[in-house]
Structure formats: C-alpha cells, structure tokens
Write a protein that holds these residues in place. Structure first.
Motif, PDB file in Angstrom:
ATOM      1  N   HIS A 121      -3.287  13.425   0.053  1.00 46.29           N
ATOM      2  CA  HIS A 121      -2.278  13.673  -0.987  1.00 46.29           C
ATOM      3  C   HIS A 121      -2.924  13.948  -2.344  1.00 46.29           C
ATOM      4  O   HIS A 121      -2.278  13.806  -3.381  1.00 46.29           O
ATOM      5  N   GLY A 122      -4.201  14.331  -2.324  1.00 43.26           N
ATOM      6  CA  GLY A 122      -4.906  14.642  -3.563  1.00 43.26           C
ATOM      7  C   GLY A 122      -5.200  13.416  -4.392  1.00 43.26           C
ATOM      8  O   GLY A 122      -5.444  13.521  -5.592  1.00 43.26           O
ATOM      9  N   GLY A 123      -5.209  12.250  -3.749  1.00 45.47           N
ATOM     10  CA  GLY A 123      -5.409  10.995  -4.468  1.00 45.47           C
ATOM     11  C   GLY A 123      -6.861  10.691  -4.742  1.00 45.47           C
ATOM     12  O   GLY A 123      -7.757  11.125  -4.019  1.00 45.47           O
ATOM     13  N   SER A 124      -7.063   9.926  -5.776  1.00 50.08           N
ATOM     14  CA  SER A 124      -8.392   9.479  -6.172  1.00 50.08           C
ATOM     15  C   SER A 124      -8.371   7.962  -6.279  1.00 50.08           C
ATOM     16  O   SER A 124      -7.568   7.385  -7.024  1.00 50.08           O
ATOM     17  N   TRP A 125      -9.245   7.309  -5.523  1.00 52.18           N
ATOM     18  CA  TRP A 125      -9.361   5.848  -5.494  1.00 52.18           C
ATOM     19  C   TRP A 125      -9.959   5.417  -6.820  1.00 52.18           C
ATOM     20  O   TRP A 125     -11.103   5.748  -7.131  1.00 52.18           O
ATOM     21  N   GLN A 126      -9.233   4.654  -7.623  1.00 52.25           N
ATOM     22  CA  GLN A 126      -9.680   4.284  -8.963  1.00 52.25           C
ATOM     23  C   GLN A 126     -10.361   2.919  -9.034  1.00 52.25           C
ATOM     24  O   GLN A 126     -11.402   2.779  -9.658  1.00 52.25           O
ATOM     25  N   GLU A 127      -9.746   1.912  -8.423  1.00 51.48           N
ATOM     26  CA  GLU A 127     -10.327   0.570  -8.448  1.00 51.48           C
ATOM     27  C   GLU A 127      -9.742  -0.236  -7.304  1.00 51.48           C
ATOM     28  O   GLU A 127      -8.641   0.037  -6.841  1.00 51.48           O
TER      29      GLU A 127
ATOM     30  N   ARG B 117     -10.180  -4.280  -4.915  1.00 52.32           N
ATOM     31  CA  ARG B 117     -10.799  -5.539  -4.521  1.00 52.32           C
ATOM     32  C   ARG B 117     -10.484  -5.683  -3.030  1.00 52.32           C
ATOM     33  O   ARG B 117      -9.332  -5.566  -2.633  1.00 52.32           O
ATOM     34  N   MET B 118     -11.489  -5.930  -2.231  1.00 51.10           N
ATOM     35  CA  MET B 118     -11.296  -6.054  -0.792  1.00 51.10           C
ATOM     36  C   MET B 118     -12.058  -7.271  -0.294  1.00 51.10           C
ATOM     37  O   MET B 118     -13.122  -7.589  -0.813  1.00 51.10           O
ATOM     38  N   ALA B 119     -11.497  -7.927   0.733  1.00 50.16           N
ATOM     39  CA  ALA B 119     -12.158  -9.110   1.280  1.00 50.16           C
ATOM     40  C   ALA B 119     -11.795  -9.299   2.742  1.00 50.16           C
ATOM     41  O   ALA B 119     -10.744  -8.853   3.199  1.00 50.16           O
ATOM     42  N   HIS B 120     -12.667  -9.988   3.436  1.00 46.70           N
ATOM     43  CA  HIS B 120     -12.441 -10.436   4.810  1.00 46.70           C
ATOM     44  C   HIS B 120     -12.088 -11.912   4.692  1.00 46.70           C
ATOM     45  O   HIS B 120     -12.906 -12.717   4.253  1.00 46.70           O
ATOM     46  N   LEU B 121     -10.850 -12.272   5.063  1.00 46.74           N
ATOM     47  CA  LEU B 121     -10.387 -13.655   4.951  1.00 46.74           C
ATOM     48  C   LEU B 121      -9.798 -14.082   6.288  1.00 46.74           C
ATOM     49  O   LEU B 121      -8.793 -13.524   6.732  1.00 46.74           O
ATOM     50  N   ALA B 122     -10.428 -15.044   6.939  1.00 42.24           N
ATOM     51  CA  ALA B 122      -9.927 -15.615   8.198  1.00 42.24           C
ATOM     52  C   ALA B 122      -9.589 -14.534   9.223  1.00 42.24           C
ATOM     53  O   ALA B 122      -8.553 -14.572   9.857  1.00 42.24           O
ATOM     54  N   GLY B 123     -10.468 -13.557   9.373  1.00 39.32           N
ATOM     55  CA  GLY B 123     -10.265 -12.506  10.364  1.00 39.32           C
ATOM     56  C   GLY B 123      -9.365 -11.368   9.917  1.00 39.32           C
ATOM     57  O   GLY B 123      -9.122 -10.426  10.663  1.00 39.32           O
ATOM     58  N   GLN B 124      -8.862 -11.456   8.706  1.00 39.94           N
ATOM     59  CA  GLN B 124      -7.970 -10.421   8.183  1.00 39.94           C
ATOM     60  C   GLN B 124      -8.676  -9.631   7.079  1.00 39.94           C
ATOM     61  O   GLN B 124      -9.487 -10.180   6.335  1.00 39.94           O
ATOM     62  N   PHE B 125      -8.339  -8.363   6.982  1.00 42.73           N
ATOM     63  CA  PHE B 125      -8.749  -7.534   5.860  1.00 42.73           C
ATOM     64  C   PHE B 125      -7.637  -7.649   4.832  1.00 42.73           C
ATOM     65  O   PHE B 125      -6.458  -7.470   5.151  1.00 42.73           O
ATOM     66  N   ALA B 126      -7.991  -7.967   3.600  1.00 49.75           N
ATOM     67  CA  ALA B 126      -7.017  -8.027   2.509  1.00 49.75           C
ATOM     68  C   ALA B 126      -7.561  -7.210   1.354  1.00 49.75           C
ATOM     69  O   ALA B 126      -8.727  -7.339   0.995  1.00 49.75           O
ATOM     70  N   GLY B 127      -6.721  -6.361   0.805  1.00 49.80           N
ATOM     71  CA  GLY B 127      -7.171  -5.539  -0.301  1.00 49.80           C
ATOM     72  C   GLY B 127      -6.066  -5.252  -1.286  1.00 49.80           C
ATOM     73  O   GLY B 127      -4.881  -5.257  -0.936  1.00 49.80           O
ATOM     74  N   ILE B 128      -6.468  -5.039  -2.511  1.00 49.66           N
ATOM     75  CA  ILE B 128      -5.577  -4.525  -3.543  1.00 49.66           C
ATOM     76  C   ILE B 128      -6.279  -3.330  -4.150  1.00 49.66           C
ATOM     77  O   ILE B 128      -7.505  -3.313  -4.277  1.00 49.66           O
ATOM     78  N   LEU B 129      -5.522  -2.291  -4.462  1.00 50.30           N
ATOM     79  CA  LEU B 129      -6.157  -1.121  -5.037  1.00 50.30           C
ATOM     80  C   LEU B 129      -5.202  -0.306  -5.872  1.00 50.30           C
ATOM     81  O   LEU B 129      -3.982  -0.450  -5.763  1.00 50.30           O
ATOM     82  N   ARG B 130      -5.787   0.525  -6.700  1.00 51.03           N
ATOM     83  CA  ARG B 130      -5.034   1.465  -7.527  1.00 51.03           C
ATOM     84  C   ARG B 130      -5.611   2.843  -7.301  1.00 51.03           C
ATOM     85  O   ARG B 130      -6.834   3.033  -7.344  1.00 51.03           O
ATOM     86  N   VAL B 131      -4.723   3.791  -7.034  1.00 51.43           N
ATOM     87  CA  VAL B 131      -5.127   5.177  -6.862  1.00 51.43           C
ATOM     88  C   VAL B 131      -4.336   6.044  -7.826  1.00 51.43           C
ATOM     89  O   VAL B 131      -3.272   5.654  -8.299  1.00 51.43           O
ATOM     90  N   GLU B 132      -4.869   7.210  -8.106  1.00 50.68           N
ATOM     91  CA  GLU B 132      -4.150   8.217  -8.874  1.00 50.68           C
ATOM     92  C   GLU B 132      -3.985   9.433  -8.002  1.00 50.68           C
ATOM     93  O   GLU B 132      -4.892   9.783  -7.233  1.00 50.68           O
ATOM     94  N   CYS B 133      -2.834  10.075  -8.121  1.00 45.41           N
ATOM     95  CA  CYS B 133      -2.605  11.330  -7.416  1.00 45.41           C
ATOM     96  C   CYS B 133      -1.624  12.148  -8.246  1.00 45.41           C
ATOM     97  O   CYS B 133      -0.975  11.626  -9.145  1.00 45.41           O
ATOM     98  N   PRO B 134      -1.523  13.451  -7.943  1.00 40.67           N
ATOM     99  CA  PRO B 134      -0.546  14.248  -8.677  1.00 40.67           C
ATOM    100  C   PRO B 134       0.852  13.634  -8.536  1.00 40.67           C
ATOM    101  O   PRO B 134       1.236  13.188  -7.446  1.00 40.67           O
ATOM    102  N   ALA B 135       1.602  13.568  -9.627  1.00 39.30           N
ATOM    103  CA  ALA B 135       2.927  12.949  -9.616  1.00 39.30           C
ATOM    104  C   ALA B 135       3.821  13.556  -8.539  1.00 39.30           C
ATOM    105  O   ALA B 135       4.621  12.851  -7.924  1.00 39.30           O
ATOM    106  N   SER B 136       3.643  14.829  -8.280  1.00 43.55           N
ATOM    107  CA  SER B 136       4.476  15.497  -7.271  1.00 43.55           C
ATOM    108  C   SER B 136       4.139  15.060  -5.848  1.00 43.55           C
ATOM    109  O   SER B 136       4.891  15.339  -4.923  1.00 43.55           O
ATOM    110  N   HIS B 137       3.025  14.352  -5.655  1.00 46.24           N
ATOM    111  CA  HIS B 137       2.608  13.914  -4.315  1.00 46.24           C
ATOM    112  C   HIS B 137       2.872  12.431  -4.053  1.00 46.24           C
ATOM    113  O   HIS B 137       2.622  11.956  -2.943  1.00 46.24           O
ATOM    114  N   VAL B 138       3.357  11.710  -5.057  1.00 46.81           N
ATOM    115  CA  VAL B 138       3.514  10.261  -4.907  1.00 46.81           C
ATOM    116  C   VAL B 138       4.468   9.899  -3.780  1.00 46.81           C
ATOM    117  O   VAL B 138       4.165   9.041  -2.954  1.00 46.81           O
TER     118      VAL B 138
END
Length: 169
Positions: free
Chosen positions: A28-34, A36-57
């Motif tokens: 979708h033309g997105g760019s990964w900006q920032e 935080r990712m972690a492996h917790l008790a066998g699970q992948f947990a992440g938070i992130l912010r991306v930017e993409c063209p407003a028309s693709h959101v």
C-alpha cells in the motif's frame, strides 16, 4: 499527502511474521516509521507506526484485518495527532523489590504527580547475591513544562523505602 497508521500486532511467534506484516504495508506504499517488538511467553507482540499515502489507508486497514486468517491479530488506527501544552520529557529508572501491584502503584504515582507515561519497559532481574526477583523499570515520562520533577520523584519514592528512583532531564 501521507497519513500515519498506528497498530498493535499479536500472534504465536514464528518465522515470517514481520515479513508478512511488512509486505502488506509495502503493498500500500507504506513506510515503516518506528516500532517495538518482543517475544513474550511464546507470542510475538509489537506496536508500530507506518506512513502511507492517505488515499491508501482504507485499503491498508482492510488488508491488515485479513492477516487474522494467518493467525496474526492486528488492531490499527489512523493516527489522530493532537497537540497540547508544552511538556518536559524526563528519563526514569526505578529499581526495587518486586511485589504484586507495583505497576498499578507506579502508574498511579506518576499520574498523581501530573505525569504521562510516554515509554515504559519493565523486567524482573535476579538480585545479586540474593537471587530473589528485583523489579526494574526504565522509561520516559512527560510533565507539564511548569511542573516540578521533584514532586514526581517524591511520589514514586513514597511507594516504598526499597525503591531507588533516578530521573534525568
């Protein structure tokens, strides 16, 4: 014009999770900006912010929802940036004996002193020469520009005599 999308991701950890997520964003033309990712008790947990063209959101949000069929749960929202009054950001480092409710008490003390938790990482570490768990928290707290950081330190130190609190500007 670009728009930001903030998301949380949760899935059973396995190879290829981040690849599937990043491929969806890139489609979708997105760019990964920032993130935080972690492996917790066998699970992948992440938070992130991306930017993409407003028309693709909308398309991005729809495709992120379809990742559920691959076992990847994504909660995503357009970022609603709100500007507020000027705030001072302080670096926080706390060490002390672990006990039930320590995060609840810590967060209440920060809020009671007018602070806002911006970033927080916590862990349990083995106490040197004793072996019992030691609570360790590091993070960023913002205060109103005219607030007194000493009041924040005092509020946290009142949680117990065993807590060592360090705050840097």
């Amino acid at each position: 014009m670009n728009a930001s999308v903030v998301m949380t991701v949760l899935a059973a950890d396995r190879p290829g999770l981040v690849a599937a997520l990043s491929e969806t964003i890139a489609a979708h033309g997105g760019s990964w900006q920032e993130s935080r990712m972690a492996h917790l008790a066998g699970q992948f947990a992440g938070i992130l912010r991306v930017e993409c063209p407003a028309s693709h959101v909308d398309g991005l949000l729809g495709d992120l929802a379809t990742l559920e069929s691959q076992g990847i749960s994504v909660q995503a929202r357009r970022e609603e940036a709100a500007s507020g009054p000027a705030r001072e950001t302080l670096s926080l480092d706390i060490v002390g004996n672990d006990r039930p409710g320590i995060i609840r008490a810590l967060s209440a003390a920060i809020a009671g002193a007018g602070g806002n938790v911006e970033d927080l990482s916590t862990s349990l570490e083995s106490a040197p020469m004793a072996g019992h768990p030691i609570f360790h928290a590091q993070g960023l707290v913002s205060l109103a520009a005219d607030a007194d950081p000493a009041a924040l330190i005092a509020a946290i130190e009142q949680l117990g005599p065993d807590l060592s609190v360090s705050i840097d500007r």
